[in-house]
Each structure stands twice: as structure tokens, then as C-alpha cells.
Design a protein around this motif. Sequence first.
Motif, short mmCIF file in Angstrom:
data_model
loop_
_atom_site.label_atom_id
_atom_site.label_comp_id
_atom_site.label_asym_id
_atom_site.label_seq_id
_atom_site.Cartn_x
_atom_site.Cartn_y
_atom_site.Cartn_z
N ALA A 81 0.86 -1.18 0.00
CA ALA A 81 0.00 0.00 0.00
C ALA A 81 0.90 1.23 0.00
CB ALA A 81 -0.92 0.00 1.22
N LYS A 82 0.28 2.40 0.03
CA LYS A 82 1.02 3.66 0.06
C LYS A 82 0.33 4.57 1.07
CE LYS A 82 0.31 6.53 -3.30
NZ LYS A 82 0.24 7.25 -4.56
N ASN A 83 1.11 5.36 1.82
CA ASN A 83 0.48 6.31 2.71
C ASN A 83 0.47 7.70 2.09
OD1 ASN A 83 2.98 7.54 3.25
ND2 ASN A 83 3.13 6.73 5.33
N SER A 84 -0.15 8.66 2.78
CA SER A 84 -0.31 10.00 2.21
C SER A 84 1.01 10.75 2.05
CB SER A 84 -1.27 10.82 3.08
OG SER A 84 -0.74 10.94 4.39
N LYS A 85 2.07 10.30 2.74
CA LYS A 85 3.38 10.92 2.59
C LYS A 85 4.17 10.31 1.43
CE LYS A 85 3.76 11.89 7.51
NZ LYS A 85 4.50 11.61 8.74
N GLY A 86 3.57 9.35 0.74
CA GLY A 86 4.23 8.71 -0.39
C GLY A 86 5.12 7.54 -0.01
N VAL A 87 5.09 7.13 1.24
CA VAL A 87 5.89 5.98 1.67
C VAL A 87 5.16 4.70 1.26
CG1 VAL A 87 6.95 4.77 3.63
CG2 VAL A 87 6.87 7.28 3.60
#
Length: 175
Positions: A81-87
Amino acid sequence: MNRSRILALLLIAGTVTACSTQEPGTPSAAPPQDTEGTKTSGSPSTGPSLDELDPCDVLTEIAPKNDLTDMADADSNGCSAKNSKGVRVQLDVYPTLGISQYQAGANSEISETTVGGRAAKLVKKTVTDLDCTVTIEVTSSSRVDVTGYSISSIDDSCATAQALAKDVEPELPKS
């Protein structure tokens, strides 16, 4: 009658008599199995065994708290998956490999830690200089790995992996 027909009839007769034995007693249904208290997801005390745990289900469960999007099967063991910070993050489940079997990269920096009271390892520079993994012991012969990968900072990768590991841990079966 030719010889092959006689042989075929003897084989059939032998098979039929081999399957027609009688067992003494009265047939009855097996007693019902106790399934009360069994759940199919989520609870640490009665959750699924690790080989039944779907990593995408776990990420979906913790997604709102961790601002995760773009969930996808990564491979047979994992989900990304991806988080909102792009990690980018990945959760991998290893029902037959303990944390002692974790294969660190040549430049990895490993430290012992705990997550929710479970033995764990924090592995900086898992594969590249910008990724970080928290591997959590479920039993001595099983584990889950939570990996973060940032294109800008290993600190972001590790902070994300550690936060996710903390939220994943309660979803794991108790040993």
C-alpha cells in the motif's frame, strides 16, 4: 471366452468383494464440533492462524488510522500500500519462517526490539539505503515483516514501518 475377458472379470469380482465388507454396529452421525469462539478475522486471542491471515485484510483494517491507499497483492506472502506521505509499505506473512531466519542485506543495520510485547527486529537498509523493516515474531517458527520504503528518507521509512508494526501486532494470532 478368451483369456483377457476372464482376467478382467476376475479383477472386477475381486474389486467388488474387496469393497463390500460389513462393519458391525449401528451407523450414527458424528458429534457436532465446537466452533463457538472461533472467529475468522481480527481478534488476537481467537484470530485466524498465521497461514490463514490475509495481509491485505490486515492492511485494510488498519488503513484509516495509517492513511493507507492503493492496496494490492504484492506476492503470495504479502500486500502493499502507500500512505499520504508517499511511503510505500508492505506486509508479508511467513507462517513457516521465524525471525531467526530473516535474511538481512549486506548493508543492513539490525537491532533487537519488541512490538506489543513480542520479540522483533528493526532492520534499517533492508535492501536499499532508504527502506526499513520491522520483523515481528508470532511463534519461534513464524513471523510477519512490515516494510516501509521512502524515496527521500530512511527515517520516514522506519517511522512508517514502526507505526504500522504497532497497529499490525494486535491483528496477529497469539502464540
